[in-house]
Design a protein around this motif. Sequence first.
Motif, PDB file in Angstrom:
ATOM      1  N   THR A 130       0.817  -1.217   0.000  1.00 15.88           N
ATOM      2  CA  THR A 130       0.000   0.000   0.000  1.00 15.88           C
ATOM      3  C   THR A 130       0.853   1.269   0.000  1.00 15.88           C
ATOM      4  O   THR A 130       0.330   2.362   0.228  1.00 15.88           O
ATOM      5  CB  THR A 130      -0.991   0.055   1.189  1.00 15.88           C
ATOM      6  N   GLY A 131       2.156   1.143  -0.280  1.00 17.35           N
ATOM      7  CA  GLY A 131       3.008   2.328  -0.311  1.00 17.35           C
ATOM      8  C   GLY A 131       2.565   3.328  -1.364  1.00 17.35           C
ATOM      9  O   GLY A 131       2.690   4.540  -1.174  1.00 17.35           O
ATOM     10  N   GLY A 132       2.039   2.821  -2.479  1.00 15.63           N
ATOM     11  CA  GLY A 132       1.586   3.714  -3.535  1.00 15.63           C
ATOM     12  C   GLY A 132       0.342   4.491  -3.171  1.00 15.63           C
ATOM     13  O   GLY A 132       0.004   5.475  -3.836  1.00 15.63           O
ATOM     14  N   LEU A 133      -0.354   4.075  -2.098  1.00 16.40           N
ATOM     15  CA  LEU A 133      -1.573   4.762  -1.698  1.00 16.40           C
ATOM     16  C   LEU A 133      -1.294   5.972  -0.823  1.00 16.40           C
ATOM     17  O   LEU A 133      -2.227   6.677  -0.421  1.00 16.40           O
ATOM     18  CB  LEU A 133      -2.501   3.786  -0.953  1.00 16.40           C
ATOM     19  N   ARG A 134      -0.039   6.200  -0.518  1.00 13.88           N
ATOM     20  CA  ARG A 134       0.305   7.414   0.227  1.00 13.88           C
ATOM     21  C   ARG A 134       0.154   8.659  -0.641  1.00 13.88           C
ATOM     22  O   ARG A 134       0.075   9.774  -0.131  1.00 13.88           O
ATOM     23  CB  ARG A 134       1.732   7.317   0.763  1.00 13.88           C
ATOM     24  N   GLN A 135       0.154   8.449  -1.950  1.00 13.01           N
ATOM     25  CA  GLN A 135      -0.009   9.561  -2.878  1.00 13.01           C
ATOM     26  C   GLN A 135      -1.471   9.636  -3.323  1.00 13.01           C
ATOM     27  O   GLN A 135      -2.045   8.641  -3.748  1.00 13.01           O
ATOM     28  CB  GLN A 135       0.883   9.365  -4.107  1.00 13.01           C
ATOM     29  N   PRO A 136      -2.104  10.804  -3.215  1.00 10.65           N
ATOM     30  CA  PRO A 136      -3.498  10.915  -3.670  1.00 10.65           C
ATOM     31  C   PRO A 136      -3.582  10.783  -5.187  1.00 10.65           C
ATOM     32  O   PRO A 136      -2.599  11.005  -5.900  1.00 10.65           O
ATOM     33  CB  PRO A 136      -3.905  12.321  -3.215  1.00 10.65           C
ATOM     34  N   PHE A 137      -4.741  10.408  -5.664  1.00 16.44           N
ATOM     35  CA  PHE A 137      -4.960  10.360  -7.099  1.00 16.44           C
ATOM     36  C   PHE A 137      -5.087  11.784  -7.641  1.00 16.44           C
ATOM     37  O   PHE A 137      -5.452  12.712  -6.915  1.00 16.44           O
ATOM     38  CB  PHE A 137      -6.220   9.563  -7.434  1.00 16.44           C
ATOM     39  N   GLU A 138      -4.779  11.907  -8.911  1.00 15.72           N
ATOM     40  CA  GLU A 138      -4.899  13.216  -9.548  1.00 15.72           C
ATOM     41  C   GLU A 138      -6.346  13.695  -9.450  1.00 15.72           C
ATOM     42  O   GLU A 138      -7.273  12.963  -9.813  1.00 15.72           O
ATOM     43  CB  GLU A 138      -4.468  13.106 -11.012  1.00 15.72           C
ATOM     44  N   PRO A 139      -6.562  14.921  -8.940  1.00 16.79           N
ATOM     45  CA  PRO A 139      -7.943  15.389  -8.717  1.00 16.79           C
ATOM     46  C   PRO A 139      -8.634  15.841  -9.999  1.00 16.79           C
ATOM     47  O   PRO A 139      -9.092  16.984 -10.109  1.00 16.79           O
ATOM     48  CB  PRO A 139      -7.749  16.554  -7.738  1.00 16.79           C
TER      49      PRO A 139
END
Length: 360
Positions: free
Chosen positions: A106-115
């Motif tokens: 889940t390390g990639g989930l620390r970054q929010p998705f492009e809004p």
Amino acid sequence: STDRASIRRALLARETPLPWSRRLGWWPAAALYFLLASGELVFNQTATLPRVIATGLLVYAVVNLAAGLLFGAAWLERGEVFSVLFATWGRLGWFRWGAAGPRGFTGGLRQPFEPTAGRMAFVLLLLISVNFDGLLNTPRWTLLEKSDVAAGSLDAFRLGSFVLLAVVIAVVFGSFATASARAGRRNEGTRVALAGLLPSMLPIAFAYLLAHNLQYVLVNAQLLGPLLGNPTGHHDLGLPYPFNDSVVPNPTFLPSAFYWYAGVVAIVGAHVLAVVLAHRHLGRSDDEGLARRSEYPWLVAMVGYTMVSLTLIAQPLVTEKASAAATSSVGARVLATSTTGPATGEALEDGLDVAIDAAR
């Protein structure tokens, strides 16, 4: 690959790819995923025909070649549906392979998705498609379609229901994300608030995908042996059991309780992880009291969604007296037919479908 300067120079009289329009955003990937999901869930009887699959693959190959030539790597990053899909699921994995976020699950989930609307639509469709798939398998939905929907209108009814469900879920989660931002007194609009919380929804989408398809995968995995021994269906390689047609798949080799408890563990575990991820995102405020208040609306959404998810998983496993009687009658007819001679491949497949439906 058509992403080469020499090919562009020969065909387009330019070496660099065209710039990716901001208006396009992630919408090509979202639209393609919606088409794939609709083919599976709505137009299944047509989309699974060999000629339709072959035509679709050919057309998609041409589209990818043309888009790769025009836009280069930008097409893979934002337009090609499978690249975007696996990059999105990849946020759950341990390795980053150059993607944003620290190494670790889940390390990639620390970054929010492009809004942006297209990116959020794609992520929400991952969730909505498995929800709609689960809804279609509930006895009450089946009864609704049989009693109130004309046969010629079934596809239109399902497509409209799919779109309506997508709109409703997007509005609901957008509303709770906005409420969370306001409770924490964060100056964020709905789009930014939802984009920041969407990473917490990705484990739920994956868990529901696993829970909903676990029985299908385990039951049909028994057919891998015969397929290896006779891949075309007309050229038996003469391999011993379990690589020949003597294999009789057992759709009930695991009880329904196994699938129920596996689904419960996967979904509840994913929701707990989602709450942790949301807490990590919302707890960034310097004011601890505001940070805690901002978590309450999203926590309500998580609890409500857990209840809905478990209900959809449980419904196909519920056996009522009427359906049990009908299943026994069908089973008796299948057994009676099988005593008259060896089962053909088509009859075996039909029997397996009946048994799987009964198990569900």
